[in-house]
Write a protein that holds these residues in place. Sequence first.
Motif, PDB file in Angstrom:
ATOM      1  N   VAL A   1       2.975  14.562  -8.725  1.00 34.01           N
ATOM      2  CA  VAL A   1       3.986  15.628  -8.662  1.00 34.01           C
ATOM      3  C   VAL A   1       4.588  15.867 -10.045  1.00 34.01           C
ATOM      4  N   LEU A   2       4.948  14.801 -10.743  1.00 27.57           N
ATOM      5  CA  LEU A   2       5.526  14.949 -12.086  1.00 27.57           C
ATOM      6  C   LEU A   2       4.512  15.538 -13.059  1.00 27.57           C
ATOM      7  N   LEU A   3       3.258  15.124 -12.955  1.00 23.47           N
ATOM      8  CA  LEU A   3       2.207  15.685 -13.801  1.00 23.47           C
ATOM      9  C   LEU A   3       2.074  17.184 -13.570  1.00 23.47           C
TER      10      LEU A   3
ATOM     11  N   ASN B   1       0.825  -1.209   0.000  1.00 27.87           N
ATOM     12  CA  ASN B   1       0.000   0.000   0.000  1.00 27.87           C
ATOM     13  C   ASN B   1       0.858   1.258   0.000  1.00 27.87           C
ATOM     14  N   LEU B   2       1.911   1.236   0.775  1.00 25.39           N
ATOM     15  CA  LEU B   2       2.805   2.392   0.840  1.00 25.39           C
ATOM     16  C   LEU B   2       3.485   2.636  -0.504  1.00 25.39           C
TER      17      LEU B   2
ATOM     18  N   SER C   1       2.882   5.859  -2.849  1.00 26.11           N
ATOM     19  CA  SER C   1       4.069   6.641  -3.209  1.00 26.11           C
ATOM     20  C   SER C   1       4.156   6.832  -4.719  1.00 26.11           C
ATOM     21  N   MET C   2       3.842   5.800  -5.479  1.00 24.53           N
ATOM     22  CA  MET C   2       3.870   5.909  -6.940  1.00 24.53           C
ATOM     23  C   MET C   2       2.803   6.876  -7.441  1.00 24.53           C
ATOM     24  N   ILE C   3       1.623   6.836  -6.845  1.00 29.39           N
ATOM     25  CA  ILE C   3       0.571   7.779  -7.227  1.00 29.39           C
ATOM     26  C   ILE C   3       1.003   9.203  -6.892  1.00 29.39           C
ATOM     27  N   GLY C   4       1.596   9.403  -5.728  1.00 28.01           N
ATOM     28  CA  GLY C   4       2.079  10.726  -5.349  1.00 28.01           C
ATOM     29  C   GLY C   4       3.166  11.226  -6.284  1.00 28.01           C
TER      30      GLY C   4
END
Length: 77
Positions: A22-24, A10-11, A15-18
Amino acid sequence: MELLTIDVTNLLFLSMIGLYLVLLGMILTYIYFDAEMRGLNGWLIAGLAFFSGTIFGSVLWLAFRPKLKPQPIPVRS
């Protein structure tokens, strides 16, 4: 039963979604300010880049953006 369990998967997923968000945001912010510098509507260009697929829209913007007009630099004598 625990209401909130945070394990490694889950972490990692969150983290990947976050990181993606941020990159988007960074890509769309660059496109917005670049379009504004070139005299175009930044919101329109960033919206088109977002809704056409961010990577595809960004590459299209970089390929077909107008040339930057040089600004004269005032010189005091």
